[in-house]
Scaffold this active site. Structure first.
Site, PDB file in Angstrom:
ATOM      1  N   HIS A 113       0.861  -1.189   0.000  1.00  5.05           N
ATOM      2  CA  HIS A 113       0.000   0.000   0.000  1.00  5.05           C
ATOM      3  C   HIS A 113       0.902   1.245   0.000  1.00  5.05           C
ATOM      4  O   HIS A 113       1.967   1.252   0.613  1.00  5.05           O
ATOM      5  CB  HIS A 113      -0.911   0.000   1.231  1.00  5.05           C
ATOM      6  CG  HIS A 113      -1.956   1.064   1.166  1.00  5.05           C
ATOM      7  ND1 HIS A 113      -1.677   2.377   1.451  1.00  5.05           N
ATOM      8  CD2 HIS A 113      -3.258   1.021   0.795  1.00  5.05           C
ATOM      9  CE1 HIS A 113      -2.780   3.104   1.276  1.00  5.05           C
ATOM     10  NE2 HIS A 113      -3.749   2.297   0.870  1.00  5.05           N
ATOM     11  N   GLU A 115      -3.759   2.495  -7.142  1.00  3.31           N
ATOM     12  CA  GLU A 115      -4.226   3.595  -6.292  1.00  3.31           C
ATOM     13  C   GLU A 115      -3.343   4.818  -6.510  1.00  3.31           C
ATOM     14  O   GLU A 115      -2.233   4.901  -5.962  1.00  3.31           O
ATOM     15  CB  GLU A 115      -4.151   3.190  -4.814  1.00  3.31           C
ATOM     16  CG  GLU A 115      -4.999   2.005  -4.454  1.00  3.31           C
ATOM     17  CD  GLU A 115      -5.306   1.968  -2.968  1.00  3.31           C
ATOM     18  OE1 GLU A 115      -6.472   2.083  -2.613  1.00  3.31           O
ATOM     19  OE2 GLU A 115      -4.356   1.853  -2.171  1.00  3.31           O
TER      20      GLU A 115
HETATM   21  P1  PGA Z   1      -9.576   6.031   0.463  1.00  2.00           P
HETATM   22  O1  PGA Z   1      -8.349   5.034   0.683  1.00  2.00           O
HETATM   23  O2  PGA Z   1     -10.704   5.227  -0.122  1.00  2.00           O
HETATM   24  O3  PGA Z   1      -9.872   6.576   1.827  1.00  2.00           O
HETATM   25  O4  PGA Z   1      -9.112   7.079  -0.490  1.00  2.00           O
HETATM   26  C1  PGA Z   1      -8.084   4.006  -0.238  1.00  2.00           C
HETATM   27  C2  PGA Z   1      -6.820   3.294   0.147  1.00  2.00           C
HETATM   28  O5  PGA Z   1      -5.863   3.943   0.592  1.00  2.00           O
HETATM   29  O6  PGA Z   1      -6.748   2.061   0.037  1.00  2.00           O
END
Ligand code: PGA
Length: 259
Positions: A109, A180
């Site tokens: 992540h 992401e």
């Molecule tokens: P968020 O986080 O939906 O709060 O933007 C997503 C993530 O970091 O996995």
């Protein structure tokens, strides 16, 4: 369509959409337990047509796994150690996660990479550990918020390079990759669908090198009830990795239920 591609295609369309709730450090043990108990029946209903994965803190994993034992709601971890066992104070091994009832684990992540300095090589080692015990890794990639447009694809390709040999060596059949973008995590802003699609196409292209792999591509970053319908139109989207909005059952339910 050649046979191998047809098989992959059929597998892909049979797979339900995957919703991974990444609770980060936002839910205490008691809060997570209330979430699970108060919404137990609805979560089971949601999991009839979708794959639901709840990723609480390490502390909460075993209790949540016990609650959802023998149901189709799966439990995920948010991280694991790159080592199998030994003198690594504070670390949690993949085997320990497996025994506690984990079937998915988020690795790489962006918060782990940026705040805790995790490298691509360490993430590949974590993947090795997870695959070794039969936990499905969810590998996160994504550029930091300040990345120039033209640097995004090369950045992601570099992030993926270390995991390709692991996927090839273990002949992994299903690989889950979550894209992401840093600018979208926790910001309330999402990129245009076509820029997410462009990244997905490059990821797919890289994995053409391993014909055994079927990819499930997730999008993550400010997925909420307001954005979900639009985001669901992203081509080749296999699911969402949801942070903030997954800690509130009403928003999570809406995201899963929206067309
Ligand atoms: P968020 O986080 O939906 O709060 O933007 C997503 C993530 O970091 O996995």
């Amino acid at each position: 369509m050649p046979q191998a591609h047809l098989v992959k295609f059929l597998k892909r369309i049979q797979m339900p959409f995957l919703y991974v709730a990444n609770w980060k450090m936002n839910m205490s043990f008691l809060q997570a337990m209330s979430f699970a108990k108060n919404n137990y029946t609805q979560l089971l209903q949601l999991s009839e047509n979708a794959s639901i994965v709840l990723c609480p803190s390490y502390i909460t994993i075993h209790s949540l796994a016990t609650i959802f034992n023998n149901t189709s709601v799966a439990i995920g971890a948010q991280n694991c150690s790159q080592y199998p066992k030994g003198a690594y104070t504070g670390e949690v091994s993949a085997l320990d996660l497996k025994e506690a009832g984990v079937s998915y684990c988020i690795i790489g992540h962006q918060e782990r990479r940026l705040l805790f300095g995790e490298t691509n090589e360490e993430i590949a080692k974590k993947m090795e550990q997870l695959v070794g015990v039969g936990i499905q890794p969810i590998i996160c990639v994504g550029e930091p918020a300040d990345t120039q447009q033209e640097d995004i694809i090369p950045f992601i390709i570099t992030q993926l390079r270390s995991i390709i040999p692991v996927a090839a060596h273990h002949q992994i059949a299903n690989l889950i990759i979550a894209y992401e973008p840093g600018s979208a995590i926790g910001s309330g802003q999402t990129p245009a669908n076509n820029s997410i699609e462009k990244v997905f196409e490059h990821i797919q292209h890289i994995f053409l090198a391993i014909p055994s792999v079927t990819l499930t591509l997730l999008y993550g970053g400010s997925v909420n009830a307001a954005h979900a319908s639009h985001l669901k139109k992203i081509h080749h989207l296999g699911g969402f990795l949801i942070g903030n909005a997954s800690t509130n059952f009403q928003s999570f339910e809406k995201i899963v239920s929206l067309e």
